[in-house]
Design an enzyme around this catalytic site. Structure first.
Site, PDB file in Angstrom:
ATOM      1  N   ASP A 151       0.274  -1.339  -0.183  1.00  8.28           N
ATOM      2  CA  ASP A 151       0.302   0.472   0.129  1.00  8.28           C
ATOM      3  C   ASP A 151       0.706   1.118  -0.202  1.00  8.28           C
ATOM      4  O   ASP A 151       0.822   1.729   0.794  1.00  8.28           O
ATOM      5  CB  ASP A 151      -1.029  -0.110   1.026  1.00  8.28           C
ATOM      6  CG  ASP A 151      -1.590  -1.431   1.808  1.00  8.28           C
ATOM      7  OD1 ASP A 151      -2.844  -1.710   0.425  1.00  8.28           O
ATOM      8  OD2 ASP A 151      -1.230  -2.393   2.152  1.00  8.28           O
ATOM      9  N   ASP A 178      -1.126  -2.942  -4.080  1.00 13.64           N
ATOM     10  CA  ASP A 178      -1.202  -1.533  -3.946  1.00 13.64           C
ATOM     11  C   ASP A 178       0.025  -0.522  -3.971  1.00 13.64           C
ATOM     12  O   ASP A 178       0.439   0.053  -3.268  1.00 13.64           O
ATOM     13  CB  ASP A 178      -2.069  -0.736  -2.642  1.00 13.64           C
ATOM     14  CG  ASP A 178      -4.073  -1.635  -2.893  1.00 13.64           C
ATOM     15  OD1 ASP A 178      -4.351  -2.236  -4.076  1.00 13.64           O
ATOM     16  OD2 ASP A 178      -4.496  -1.493  -1.782  1.00 13.64           O
ATOM     17  N   HIS A 305     -12.587  -3.202   6.512  1.00 16.43           N
ATOM     18  CA  HIS A 305     -12.096  -4.231   5.596  1.00 16.43           C
ATOM     19  C   HIS A 305     -12.312  -5.775   6.026  1.00 16.43           C
ATOM     20  O   HIS A 305     -11.943  -6.978   6.014  1.00 16.43           O
ATOM     21  CB  HIS A 305     -10.517  -5.017   5.263  1.00 16.43           C
ATOM     22  CG  HIS A 305     -10.579  -3.459   3.923  1.00 16.43           C
ATOM     23  ND1 HIS A 305     -10.766  -2.978   2.634  1.00 16.43           N
ATOM     24  CD2 HIS A 305      -9.148  -2.622   4.373  1.00 16.43           C
ATOM     25  CE1 HIS A 305     -10.117  -1.868   2.195  1.00 16.43           C
ATOM     26  NE2 HIS A 305      -9.053  -1.724   3.507  1.00 16.43           N
ATOM     27  N   HIS A 336      -4.601  -0.930   6.410  1.00 20.27           N
ATOM     28  CA  HIS A 336      -3.453  -0.508   7.030  1.00 20.27           C
ATOM     29  C   HIS A 336      -3.361  -0.059   8.355  1.00 20.27           C
ATOM     30  O   HIS A 336      -2.788   1.239   9.202  1.00 20.27           O
ATOM     31  CB  HIS A 336      -3.912   1.508   6.570  1.00 20.27           C
ATOM     32  CG  HIS A 336      -3.856   1.711   4.751  1.00 20.27           C
ATOM     33  ND1 HIS A 336      -4.146   2.782   3.914  1.00 20.27           N
ATOM     34  CD2 HIS A 336      -3.809   0.808   4.194  1.00 20.27           C
ATOM     35  CE1 HIS A 336      -4.502   2.942   2.916  1.00 20.27           C
ATOM     36  NE2 HIS A 336      -4.032   1.622   2.975  1.00 20.27           N
TER      37      HIS A 336
HETATM   38 FE   LIG Z   1      -5.969  -2.230  -1.479  1.00 15.08          FE
END
Ligand SMILES: [Fe+2]
Length: 450
Positions: A151, A178, A305, A336
């Protein structure tokens, strides 16, 4: 998922004693600004941009770069600066996305290369502004050092993460999805390529896709992963895969499987078939470590998520395969926040296999199953302090009762990589804090960046 607004510098403050977890409050720092990296002032349309290298089969490296105007796909390289004894020719491609037309994407595989060796390389552009680059090949044997971060995006926090990575003297970078957060704005892919070039041109960057790479637009742009597949060609052909979205590679005694959270993973899918065949090929005498990278985590106690099919359905389809293959480590991104799990597997009496998600929501269900927890962790050292040395039997004895109060979950909030560990071997946390954690596991070095 939104942009990677910020990342923690969580310093591990909890000291775990036996099966007790002491969690400390963590306040996320504020977001840092987005930015874009422009073309260098000295560049002309034939100047190479966005140079990055990746492993491409045994003793080979793929080099990719982009130019605005046509230049030949030729790499000259050698082990001394300015002296290029070897040359290799590859291919050029480009892609279109809405009104955007990419530059020429050059893709050249070079080798055979010697291990643990610095190679200097340049491109036959005919331009006086073509610089010399260099990379170091990974070692042939242990120890090897992986840097892991997902990410990435393009914010001030990305910049600090890349600085940490650059200081780590790693051998191979693993990115669990990501990348650019271009999110359909294609020039941001070019900006990302320029942002990571200083690192990605010097060490192999091995990536897999995340949700931000899909970039499909219903009724307008039908093909997913257009930019990702064109720009980040990974060695799927070399590993017998038919898709750039899932592949494997071997390096220095480690077999790494890169899964595709957003590729088909259903019954009879090509990804499932390929995974089964790839895992069967693993020779533990040659690659004693087996590591899996995936974007959407199969376990996640964060509020974000939860319940996504890429997590739950993929876990149902694949977790048994990974367990049977005795995978050592699974890294994921997407959420995250940083969590690390000890190994766990859940098997219900009807022989359907469930894996145990240890969090507040599921823990109450645990006692209703006759479950077996397969802990194989031998030793866990946190923040340099040994907390337990447990064999299988002892681990079950100590940790099974603790499931009810979730105390065997090790949670360090605020980093980018989620690790689900099925650790067979020694794990030591050597360093913690400032967004960097280093684990040395039987001469396998992992550095996690947040
Ligand atoms: Fe993602």
């Amino acid at each position: 998922m939104g942009l990677p607004e910020f990342w923690s510098l969580m310093i591990l403050a909890g000291v775990f004693a036996g099966a007790m977890e002491i969690a400390h409050a963590y306040d996320r720092p504020p977001p840092r600004e987005d930015f874009a990296v422009l073309v260098a002032a000295y560049a002309d349309p034939t100047t190479p941009q966005q140079v990055h290298v990746s492993l491409a089969g045994e003793n080979k490296m793929r080099i990719s770069w982009i130019t605005d105007k046509h230049t030949p796909p030729i790499v000259n390289y050698g082990t001394s600066s300015g002296k290029y004894e070897h040359s290799a020719t590859g291919v050029i491609s480009s892609y279109e996305y809405l009104t955007y037309i990419s530059g020429e994407i050059h893709d050249v595989v070079i080798g055979p290369l010697n291990p643990n060796t610095v190679y200097y390389y340049s491109f036959a552009t005919g331009s006086s502004s073509t610089p010399e680059y260099s990379f170091k090949t990974p070692p042939a044997q242990f120890p090897i050092k992986f840097a892991v971060s997902g990410d990435l995006g393009q914010t001030g926090w990305t910049k600090s993460t890349l600085e940490h990575i650059s200081q780590s003297n790693y051998d191979v970078f693993l990115l669990p999805g990501d990348l650019s957060y271009a999110d359909r704005i294609q020039p941001l892919w070019d900006s990302f390529g320029r942002l990571v070039e200083p690192l990605a041109s010097q060490r192999p960057w091995m990536v897999t896709q995340g949700n931000h790479e899909v970039e499909k637009i219903p009724a307008i742009h039908h093909t997913p992963f257009t930019a990702y597949n064109a720009r980040w060609h990974m060695p799927f052909e070399e590993s017998g895969s038919t898709s750039n979205l899932y592949y494997s590679f071997e390096v220095s005694g480690v077999h790494v499987v890169m899964l595709g959270s957003y590729a088909d993973f259903g019954y009879g899918s090509d990804q499932i078939r390929w995974l089964g065949s790839d895992l069967k090929k693993v020779d533990r005498s040659k690659t004693p470590w087996l590591v899996v990278i995936v974007h959407a985590p199969w376990y996640n106690s964060n509020y974000a998520h939860q319940g996504e099919k890429e997590s739950i359905d993929m876990r149902v389809m694949m977790e048994g395969m990974l367990y049977k293959a005795r995978v050592d480590l699974v890294f994921a991104g997407h959420v995250h926040a940083y969590e690390r799990f000890v190994s766990h597997i859940f098997i219900a009496p009807d022989l359907k296999r469930f894996f145990l998600q240890i969090n507040n929501r599921l823990s109450d269900h645990l006692t209703s199953y006759s479950c077996r927890i397969a802990f194989t962790i031998k030793k866990l050292i946190t923040a340099g302090r040994c907390i337990s040395q447990l064999g299988m039997e002892e681990t079950e004895k100590v940790l099974l009762p603790s499931i009810k109060n979730h105390s065997h979950r090790y949670r360090y909030l605020g980093k980018r990589v989620l690790v689900m560990a099925n650790l067979r071997l020694l794990m030591e946390v050597m360093q913690s804090g400032r967004g960097i954690e280093m684990m040395t596991m039987n001469r396998l070095n992992l550095i996690l960046f947040g």
